[in-house]
Scaffold this active site. Structure first.
Site, short mmCIF file in Angstrom:
data_model
loop_
_atom_site.label_atom_id
_atom_site.label_comp_id
_atom_site.label_asym_id
_atom_site.label_seq_id
_atom_site.Cartn_x
_atom_site.Cartn_y
_atom_site.Cartn_z
N GLY A 64 32.88 39.48 7.48
CA GLY A 64 33.18 38.67 8.66
C GLY A 64 33.32 37.20 8.38
O GLY A 64 33.67 36.43 9.29
N HIS A 156 41.20 23.52 31.30
CA HIS A 156 40.78 24.04 32.60
C HIS A 156 40.19 22.94 33.47
O HIS A 156 40.35 22.95 34.70
CB HIS A 156 39.77 25.17 32.39
N ASP A 195 43.41 28.37 44.65
CA ASP A 195 42.11 27.79 45.00
C ASP A 195 42.24 26.28 45.11
O ASP A 195 43.22 25.68 44.65
CB ASP A 195 41.04 28.17 43.98
N LYS A 218 39.30 30.95 46.88
CA LYS A 218 38.78 32.19 46.34
C LYS A 218 37.28 32.09 46.12
O LYS A 218 36.71 31.00 46.02
CB LYS A 218 39.47 32.52 45.02
N ARG A 221 31.87 36.90 43.21
CA ARG A 221 30.50 37.32 43.46
C ARG A 221 29.65 37.28 42.20
O ARG A 221 28.43 37.23 42.25
CB ARG A 221 30.48 38.75 44.04
N GLY A 252 43.62 38.95 38.15
CA GLY A 252 42.99 39.18 39.45
C GLY A 252 43.27 38.11 40.49
O GLY A 252 43.64 38.42 41.62
N THR A 253 43.11 36.85 40.11
CA THR A 253 43.33 35.76 41.07
C THR A 253 44.78 35.72 41.53
O THR A 253 45.06 35.59 42.73
CB THR A 253 42.95 34.41 40.44
#
Length: 346
Positions: A64, A156, A195, A218, A221, A252-253
């Protein structure tokens, strides 16, 4: 004996702002290197600049461990390492750190970390007890490895630039995405933000396209990708809609927003994001959704065609990165790349 590195002689390099005309660069030789995650994008950037992609290799050992090696002289050079931090995120991030360290130890004059997609930008705040501010930890690590500056796209949270003490050039894919939809000349178009957090960018998008704006809101949960649109500001009835966001993982959004628009009388639904992260199952969900076309950029290499929705279009931001790299190398303004967009301040 002086430890200073001798300056490099002028080096001929194409200047994109002058139609590719060869000019002698007083700042020496520019070298573009590719990390394992972003080889194809780095190659497109180098071709746009009219230079060869510099030689290097990355080896992943059976235990790795990651090993990187520079295969040409970088002493006194202006070096740009293009390496995104998409999946596998931690392997790619560690490789980026090793590259920066290798260039500094090889006496490069300036090392710029070109990070098309900065994955840990989502961890920008301490919004619940006993959690790490992951983006800050990553910024500290990049600086500690020796990066002189960072070039990235559509963080973001733009405030992440303040996590760094070295200069950060923050590019936006918005002009490239706007150009795509402007060419389509879609009638009765309205821009939608899923959003309030992205509403400011969506407003600029709408200004560039000279359209109206609607905003959804939006909620999540838990830490799953599923979002629910529970409020809606503005009207989409009888309109074609383009939903804009910075990235999507599960879709999803975007899908929830598309359903919300359809339920309120929208006609055709388009969507665009800068970073198409695409987790398993996203392609099928997007294909079955009301979204007619999803537009993404090539900040993330989509090596597995099966993860890409059939209704997805990929546009390249390589020219924008190339122009920015050329400007940084020549000590010119990067903000000039965003001039001429209907007076909108980006």
């Amino acid at each position: 004996m002086s430890n200073q590195v001798a300056s490099q002689p002028p080096f001929p390099i194409p200047n994109p702002s002058k139609g590719g005309e060869k000019v002698f660069d007083p700042f020496g030789e520019l070298k573009i290197f590719a990390g394992k995650a972003s080889h194809d994008l780095a190659l497109r950037i180098a071709r746009y600049l009219g230079v060869e992609l510099a030689r290097s290799e990355t080896i992943l050992f059976s235990d790795g461990n990651v090993f990187v090696r520079i295969l040409e002289n970088v002493r006194g050079r202006d070096v740009y390492i293009v390496q995104g931090t998409e999946h596998p995120v931690n392997d790619n991030f560690m490789e980026l750190l090793f590259w920066i360290d290798a260039f500094k130890r090889a006496s490069a004059t300036q090392v710029t970390a070109v990070i098309p997609y900065f994955s840990y930008a989502k961890g920008d705040k301490k919004d619940e007890p006993r959690v790490s501010i992951r983006a800050r930890v990553c910024a500290d690590a990049i600086e500690a490895a020796g990066a002189d500056r960072v070039l990235t796209m559509d963080l973001h949270s733009p405030q992440i630039q303040g996590f760094f003490k070295v200069p950060v050039d923050h590019l936006l894919a918005m002009p490239v995405l706007v150009e795509h939809f402007a060419r389509k000349a879609i009638p009765d178009l309205v821009v939608a933000s899923p959003d309030v957090g992205f509403a400011k960018q969506a407003y600029k998008f709408a200004q560039m396209l000279n359209t109206g704006l609607v905003i959804g809101n939006k909620t999540r949960r838990d830490h799953t990708e599923r979002a629910e649109i529970f409020e809606f500001i503005g009207s989409v009835e009888g309109k074609n809609v383009v939903i804009v966001d910075d990235f999507t993982i599960s879709g999803g959004t975007l899908i929830e927003m598309a359903h919300a628009c359809k339920a309120r009388g929208a006609k055709e639904i388009y969507a665009c994001v800068t970073h198409g992260v695409f987790a398993a199952g996203t392609a099928e969900r997007v294909q079955k959704s009301p979204i007619k076309e999803l537009v993404i950029t090539d900040t993330i290499a989509q090596r597995d065609p099966s993860v890409i929705p059939s209704n997805c279009v990929i546009v390249s931001v390589a020219p924008m990165f190339a122009e920015a790299i050329g400007s940084i190398h020549r000590r010119e303004s990067v903000s000039r790349l965003f001039q001429g967009y209907e007076g909108v301040k980006i």
